[in-house]
Design an enzyme around this catalytic site. Structure first.
Site, mmCIF file in Angstrom:
data_model
loop_
_atom_site.group_PDB
_atom_site.id
_atom_site.type_symbol
_atom_site.label_atom_id
_atom_site.label_comp_id
_atom_site.label_asym_id
_atom_site.label_seq_id
_atom_site.Cartn_x
_atom_site.Cartn_y
_atom_site.Cartn_z
ATOM 1 N N TYR A 1 -2.297 15.792 68.284
ATOM 2 C CA TYR A 1 -0.843 15.824 67.733
ATOM 3 C C TYR A 1 -0.560 17.135 66.870
ATOM 4 O O TYR A 1 -1.443 17.899 66.461
ATOM 5 C CB TYR A 1 -0.752 14.685 66.579
ATOM 6 C CG TYR A 1 -0.680 13.274 67.059
ATOM 7 C CD1 TYR A 1 0.508 12.840 67.311
ATOM 8 C CD2 TYR A 1 -1.857 12.559 67.043
ATOM 9 C CE1 TYR A 1 0.714 11.462 67.705
ATOM 10 C CE2 TYR A 1 -1.745 11.155 67.471
ATOM 11 C CZ TYR A 1 -0.680 10.812 67.656
ATOM 12 O OH TYR A 1 -0.527 9.265 68.107
ATOM 13 N N HIS B 1 4.718 6.448 69.738
ATOM 14 C CA HIS B 1 5.027 5.713 68.980
ATOM 15 C C HIS B 1 6.598 5.459 68.971
ATOM 16 O O HIS B 1 7.351 6.531 69.257
ATOM 17 C CB HIS B 1 4.744 6.320 67.438
ATOM 18 C CG HIS B 1 3.186 6.364 67.004
ATOM 19 N ND1 HIS B 1 2.851 5.466 66.311
ATOM 20 C CD2 HIS B 1 2.363 7.210 67.388
ATOM 21 C CE1 HIS B 1 1.330 5.605 66.385
ATOM 22 N NE2 HIS B 1 1.305 6.913 66.974
ATOM 23 N N TYR C 1 -7.257 9.574 72.632
ATOM 24 C CA TYR C 1 -8.004 10.310 71.670
ATOM 25 C C TYR C 1 -9.052 9.497 70.826
ATOM 26 O O TYR C 1 -8.864 8.226 70.778
ATOM 27 C CB TYR C 1 -7.111 11.323 70.919
ATOM 28 C CG TYR C 1 -6.078 10.405 70.281
ATOM 29 C CD1 TYR C 1 -6.358 9.822 69.056
ATOM 30 C CD2 TYR C 1 -4.821 10.352 70.692
ATOM 31 C CE1 TYR C 1 -5.577 9.230 67.928
ATOM 32 C CE2 TYR C 1 -3.938 9.604 69.680
ATOM 33 C CZ TYR C 1 -4.284 9.048 68.581
ATOM 34 O OH TYR C 1 -3.413 8.314 67.957
ATOM 35 N N ARG D 1 -8.134 5.696 71.105
ATOM 36 C CA ARG D 1 -6.944 4.946 71.091
ATOM 37 C C ARG D 1 -6.322 5.143 72.704
ATOM 38 O O ARG D 1 -6.476 6.203 73.376
ATOM 39 C CB ARG D 1 -5.840 5.929 70.092
ATOM 40 C CG ARG D 1 -5.944 5.664 68.847
ATOM 41 C CD ARG D 1 -5.746 4.445 68.419
ATOM 42 N NE ARG D 1 -5.063 3.385 68.823
ATOM 43 C CZ ARG D 1 -3.580 3.172 68.666
ATOM 44 N NH1 ARG D 1 -2.981 3.823 67.983
ATOM 45 N NH2 ARG D 1 -3.012 2.067 69.027
ATOM 46 N N HIS E 1 -0.411 6.174 74.072
ATOM 47 C CA HIS E 1 0.628 5.545 73.491
ATOM 48 C C HIS E 1 1.603 6.414 73.047
ATOM 49 O O HIS E 1 1.257 7.708 72.614
ATOM 50 C CB HIS E 1 -0.016 4.884 72.329
ATOM 51 C CG HIS E 1 -0.469 5.571 71.194
ATOM 52 N ND1 HIS E 1 -1.793 5.945 71.214
ATOM 53 C CD2 HIS E 1 0.102 5.761 70.050
ATOM 54 C CE1 HIS E 1 -2.118 6.627 70.058
ATOM 55 N NE2 HIS E 1 -1.005 6.486 69.200
#
Lengths: 240, 230
Positions: free
Chosen positions: A106, A160, A145, A155, A158
């Protein structure tokens, strides 16, 4: 018929506050019961948004942060409709997304994962649904990740998703997963949702018909917000 | 075989995660991307009424401040009108009534500037077309609460963060509105009178002539804030 309050939220399909396998919830979950509130004007209203709030490029994550080229990764289109529980489209509503880049990193000053930052990828986008509740984004498929929950948690890929709807009581943040991802059955955050059918609803389907040949793969993802009653049995009927 | 009711089901919520700022407040995540971020100006330049500052912190079950929260505020203007077609009337040009704040990554403190909302009529005529406030004697109103009293001034809050699976709804009332609070139909729904105090923001002096209110939200513990299923 007059629109009245929104349908009660079906908590059997929503994650409870306390889900110990997702460890962070343990200290952040209220323990007393929520107070059930019949909806007043405070709940049936909510913020409205228009094209002055956002720019046309905001829904193109391939271009909206590009500095000297396109971001690295699998180019995808995410599209679908925002509907309510009566299957009516929710028009002109703000949809915001955020995600990791193709390496699972991120662009956030608190993210320290080994994956590399992509100089051409910001990782956020936003758009308004059209009059039919339709929306689309162009982006890069995010990478999986690891995260610190159990020692070895990953995870699934995905995105959000944040949606407003027409009232503050419809406000929703959720996550979009990708069809066929083998990590989905192993994710404690996915499994905060008790109902397998409700999990299935969060998995975007590969949509070959919406792909752009030699350019982008497409996934279809419909988002359902709470429905709204109509007041039946009135002395005078008005347009619904 | 019974007939099928042809309804959809609401999408399930998922936690906003630790990086909610990237999507909803990218400046706080450490980068600029949009021409404008949304939700930083709640009341706009033309708002009437008393300017106020609201500050607070969200505290977890260990007694520690939660440092990655995002809060959204939704409030009426000083006349008790929401900026929405069913909000009860017109609002000042530029009054949005919606705000978005994040907590400081080091201290967990959050705060926003706005105006004090007015009392809100609990019921509006939920008709098609233009909504209007209805008088207490109007037989056509949609009765939704036991009390006919207007709601005391309040700000609706919605809280998301890592570890919060579905956004938490609460309301912030003002400690110095004792009379209105005593008649408020929502506060009076809370059977345990001692828990009503968890929804009261405390006067905390003034800054640059603007009254400051402090509101601490406790996710757990003896003074757990009242949350609402709306």
């Amino acid at each position: 018929m007059k629109p009245a309050e929104y349908y009660q939220r079906d908590r059997t399909r929503q994650p409870p506050a306390l889900t110990p396998d997702y460890k962070t919830s343990v200290a952040r979950s209220p323990r007393y019961s929520m107070i059930s509130l019949q909806q007043s004007v405070s709940e049936i209203t909510g913020p409205t948004f228009g094209h002055n709030d956002i720019d046309p490029i905001d829904n193109d994550l391939i271009k909206n942060y590009a500095k000297d080229g396109d971001p690295v990764g699998e180019r995808i289109i995410v599209h679908g409709r925002v509907l309510d529980e009566n299957a009516r489209p929710v028009p002109n509503t703000l949809v915001e997304i955020w995600q990791a880049n193709a390496s699972g990193r991120y662009r956030h000053k608190k993210d320290t994962y080994l994956g590399s930052l992509d100089p051409n990828f910001g990782g956020c986008g936003r758009t308004l649904t059209d009059e039919n509740g339709y929306y689309f984004f162009r982006t890069i498929k995010p990478g999986a990740y690891p995260w610190r929950n159990w020692v070895n948690n990953w995870r699934p890929a995905h995105i959000h998703v944040s949606v407003f709807g027409s009232s503050f009581s419809q406000r929703l943040i959720t996550q979009l997963y990708f069809e066929g991802d083998p990590l989905i059955p192993h994710c404690p955050i996915v499994h905060t949702i008790p109902d397998p059918d409700a999990i299935e609803q969060l998995i975007a389907k590969l949509d070959l018909n919406a792909t752009v040949p030699l350019d982008s793969i497409a996934y279809k993802f419909d988002i359902v917000l709470r429905g709204r009653r109509s007041t039946l049995f009135e002395n005078r009927l008005e347009g619904n | 075989m019974p007939q099928k009711l042809d309804y959809l089901k609401e999408s399930a919520s998922q936690t906003a995660g630790p990086y909610v700022h990237i999507g909803l407040a990218p400046g706080a995540a450490g980068f600029d991307i949009y021409r404008q971020e949304l939700g930083w100006d709640i009341a706009g330049p033309n708002a009437k009424g008393q300017k106020i500052r609201v500050e607070g912190v969200v505290i977890d079950g260990m007694g520690s401040p939660v440092k990655d929260v995002l809060l959204e505020a939704w409030q009426a203007n000083s006349e008790g009108v929401y900026a929405h077609p069913e909000g009860g009337g017109e609002v000042e040009d530029g009054f949005r009534g919606w705000g978005r704040v994040i907590t400081d990554f080091e201290t967990g403190e959050w705060g926003f500037d706005t105006v004090k909302p007015g009392k809100v009529k609990p019921r509006v005529k939920l008709g098609s077309g233009v909504s209007q406030r209805v008088s207490d004697s109007d037989p056509d109103w949609q009765g939704r609460m036991d009390s006919h009293e207007p709601m005391a001034p309040h700000i609706n809050l919605w809280i998301v963060a890592r570890g919060i699976n579905i956004g938490l709804n609460t309301r912030m009332y003002f400690e110095d509105e004792a009379e209105a609070n005593a008649a408020d139909p929502v506060l009076n729904l809370i059977e345990w009178e001692n828990r009503r105090a968890t929804l009261l923001a405390k006067r905390d002096g003034e800054r640059d002539g603007v009254p400051v209110y402090r509101f601490e939200i406790r996710l757990q513990g003896d003074n757990e804030t009242v949350f609402f299923d709306v």
